[in-house]
Design a protein around this motif. Structure first.
Motif, PDB file in Angstrom:
ATOM      1  N   ASP A   1      16.076  -0.784  13.924  1.00 33.81           N
ATOM      2  CA  ASP A   1      14.983  -0.962  13.008  1.00 33.81           C
ATOM      3  C   ASP A   1      13.766  -1.380  13.682  1.00 33.81           C
ATOM      4  O   ASP A   1      13.982  -2.390  14.623  1.00 33.81           O
ATOM      5  CB  ASP A   1      15.603  -2.245  12.357  1.00 33.81           C
ATOM      6  N   THR A   2      12.432  -1.162  13.353  1.00 31.12           N
ATOM      7  CA  THR A   2      11.538  -1.716  13.881  1.00 31.12           C
ATOM      8  C   THR A   2      10.831  -2.619  12.811  1.00 31.12           C
ATOM      9  O   THR A   2      10.497  -1.938  11.517  1.00 31.12           O
ATOM     10  CB  THR A   2      10.427  -0.632  14.179  1.00 31.12           C
ATOM     11  N   VAL A   3      10.856  -3.846  12.987  1.00 33.36           N
ATOM     12  CA  VAL A   3      10.072  -4.716  11.771  1.00 33.36           C
ATOM     13  C   VAL A   3       8.962  -4.699  12.058  1.00 33.36           C
ATOM     14  O   VAL A   3       8.057  -5.108  12.944  1.00 33.36           O
ATOM     15  CB  VAL A   3      10.782  -6.358  11.994  1.00 33.36           C
ATOM     16  N   LEU A   4       8.032  -4.602  10.820  1.00 29.11           N
ATOM     17  CA  LEU A   4       6.605  -4.129  10.782  1.00 29.11           C
ATOM     18  C   LEU A   4       6.379  -5.081   9.579  1.00 29.11           C
ATOM     19  O   LEU A   4       6.653  -5.228   8.615  1.00 29.11           O
ATOM     20  CB  LEU A   4       6.082  -2.685  10.430  1.00 29.11           C
ATOM     21  N   MET A   5       4.941  -5.739   9.960  1.00 29.46           N
ATOM     22  CA  MET A   5       4.211  -6.276   9.175  1.00 29.46           C
ATOM     23  C   MET A   5       2.886  -5.493   8.474  1.00 29.46           C
ATOM     24  O   MET A   5       2.089  -5.058   9.493  1.00 29.46           O
ATOM     25  CB  MET A   5       3.776  -7.728   9.454  1.00 29.46           C
ATOM     26  N   MET A   6       3.112  -5.075   7.276  1.00 32.07           N
ATOM     27  CA  MET A   6       2.037  -3.912   6.759  1.00 32.07           C
ATOM     28  C   MET A   6       0.983  -4.707   5.665  1.00 32.07           C
ATOM     29  O   MET A   6       1.626  -5.375   5.012  1.00 32.07           O
ATOM     30  CB  MET A   6       3.003  -2.934   6.334  1.00 32.07           C
ATOM     31  N   PRO A   7      -0.112  -4.147   5.793  1.00 37.69           N
ATOM     32  CA  PRO A   7      -1.248  -4.750   4.724  1.00 37.69           C
ATOM     33  C   PRO A   7      -0.784  -4.539   3.362  1.00 37.69           C
ATOM     34  O   PRO A   7      -0.611  -3.136   3.049  1.00 37.69           O
ATOM     35  CB  PRO A   7      -2.402  -4.318   5.297  1.00 37.69           C
ATOM     36  N   ILE A   8      -0.772  -5.149   2.410  1.00 39.61           N
ATOM     37  CA  ILE A   8      -0.393  -5.006   1.109  1.00 39.61           C
ATOM     38  C   ILE A   8      -1.750  -4.028   0.661  1.00 39.61           C
ATOM     39  O   ILE A   8      -1.347  -3.207  -0.155  1.00 39.61           O
ATOM     40  CB  ILE A   8      -0.337  -6.235   0.264  1.00 39.61           C
ATOM     41  N   ALA A   9      -3.036  -4.349   0.885  1.00 38.00           N
ATOM     42  CA  ALA A   9      -4.122  -3.720   0.499  1.00 38.00           C
ATOM     43  C   ALA A   9      -3.990  -2.273   0.778  1.00 38.00           C
ATOM     44  O   ALA A   9      -4.402  -1.511   0.033  1.00 38.00           O
ATOM     45  CB  ALA A   9      -5.215  -4.129   0.980  1.00 38.00           C
ATOM     46  N   ALA A  10      -3.663  -1.803   1.974  1.00 37.71           N
ATOM     47  CA  ALA A  10      -3.520  -0.569   2.577  1.00 37.71           C
ATOM     48  C   ALA A  10      -2.485   0.095   1.543  1.00 37.71           C
ATOM     49  O   ALA A  10      -2.747   1.349   1.212  1.00 37.71           O
ATOM     50  CB  ALA A  10      -3.151  -0.487   3.909  1.00 37.71           C
ATOM     51  N   ALA A  11      -1.331  -0.420   1.408  1.00 40.08           N
ATOM     52  CA  ALA A  11      -0.106   0.227   0.237  1.00 40.08           C
ATOM     53  C   ALA A  11      -0.615   0.082  -0.903  1.00 40.08           C
ATOM     54  O   ALA A  11      -0.284   1.379  -1.574  1.00 40.08           O
ATOM     55  CB  ALA A  11       0.919  -0.787   0.462  1.00 40.08           C
ATOM     56  N   MET A  12      -1.377  -0.749  -1.550  1.00 40.76           N
ATOM     57  CA  MET A  12      -2.069  -0.549  -2.776  1.00 40.76           C
ATOM     58  C   MET A  12      -3.109   0.588  -2.994  1.00 40.76           C
ATOM     59  O   MET A  12      -3.410   1.158  -3.847  1.00 40.76           O
ATOM     60  CB  MET A  12      -2.841  -1.788  -3.311  1.00 40.76           C
ATOM     61  N   ALA A  13      -3.744   0.965  -1.702  1.00 41.48           N
ATOM     62  CA  ALA A  13      -4.651   1.988  -1.725  1.00 41.48           C
ATOM     63  C   ALA A  13      -3.815   3.575  -1.479  1.00 41.48           C
ATOM     64  O   ALA A  13      -4.532   4.604  -1.800  1.00 41.48           O
ATOM     65  CB  ALA A  13      -5.875   1.680  -0.585  1.00 41.48           C
ATOM     66  N   ALA A  14      -2.900   3.546  -1.010  1.00 44.85           N
ATOM     67  CA  ALA A  14      -1.801   4.903  -0.779  1.00 44.85           C
ATOM     68  C   ALA A  14      -1.365   5.135  -2.050  1.00 44.85           C
ATOM     69  O   ALA A  14      -1.125   4.565  -2.855  1.00 44.85           O
ATOM     70  CB  ALA A  14      -1.043   4.501   0.308  1.00 44.85           C
ATOM     71  N   ASN A  15      -1.029   6.438  -2.068  1.00 45.92           N
ATOM     72  CA  ASN A  15       0.051   7.143  -3.101  1.00 45.92           C
ATOM     73  C   ASN A  15      -0.406   6.589  -4.531  1.00 45.92           C
ATOM     74  O   ASN A  15       0.483   6.752  -5.320  1.00 45.92           O
ATOM     75  CB  ASN A  15       1.405   6.627  -2.712  1.00 45.92           C
ATOM     76  N   ASP A  16      -1.753   6.546  -4.724  1.00 48.75           N
ATOM     77  CA  ASP A  16      -2.351   6.296  -6.038  1.00 48.75           C
ATOM     78  C   ASP A  16      -1.406   5.028  -6.677  1.00 48.75           C
ATOM     79  O   ASP A  16      -1.383   4.756  -7.698  1.00 48.75           O
ATOM     80  CB  ASP A  16      -2.154   7.469  -7.146  1.00 48.75           C
TER      81      ASP A  16
END
Length: 148
Positions: free
Chosen positions: A25-40
């Protein structure tokens, strides 16, 4: 003959030692804003339920209904970490939204990452575990009715 067996055992041990590193597993901290902008995501979630992460300020809460959590995985094979993590984040958010509708909540507050029961609270990032085959996101939060 003994030398051949020893070589085979050493080769097998070396291979076995390499396998967990590839599946790790690679543990990543991902930006919420980018996730909310992706995949509609923003339009798919709509505005029937409001979401507030960690200690983000919220409107006044009239009542807390319940707390719940979700833990989802998605196929990450051949996909970038951004793509698979954003996709599984959306799936987790849709699960929180569905649960909010089921219990009559109009907001989910105090949303935190909760992978394997380890809480990571952030207003701006979520934790994603990305592997060679699967990516996973676990979230938990409090389901509330906001004051009108």
């Amino acid at each position: 003959m003994n030398k051949l067996i020893s070589s085979a055992i050493l080769a097998g041990a070396a291979l076995a030692g390499a396998l967990p590193a590839q599946a790790a597993d690679t543990v990543l901290m991902m930006p919420i804003a980018a996730a909310m902008a992706a995949n509609d995501a923003q339009s798919r979630l709509g505005d029937s339920v409001k979401f507030y992460f960690a200690d983000q300020p919220t409107p006044p809460v009239a009542s807390k209904i319940t707390s719940d959590k979700t833990s989802l995985r998605t196929n990450g094979f051949g996909k970038s970490a951004d793509k698979s993590c954003n996709w599984v984040f959306l799936s987790a958010m849709l699960a929180l939204q569905k649960r909010a509708h089921e219990v009559g909540a109009d907001a989910v507050v105090n949303i935190v990452s909760n992978y394997k029961e380890k809480v990571v609270a952030s207003q701006t990032e979520f934790e994603c575990h990305d592997g060679a085959i699967m990516s996973g996101v676990a979230l938990k939060g409090d389901f509330v009715k906001l004051a009108k």
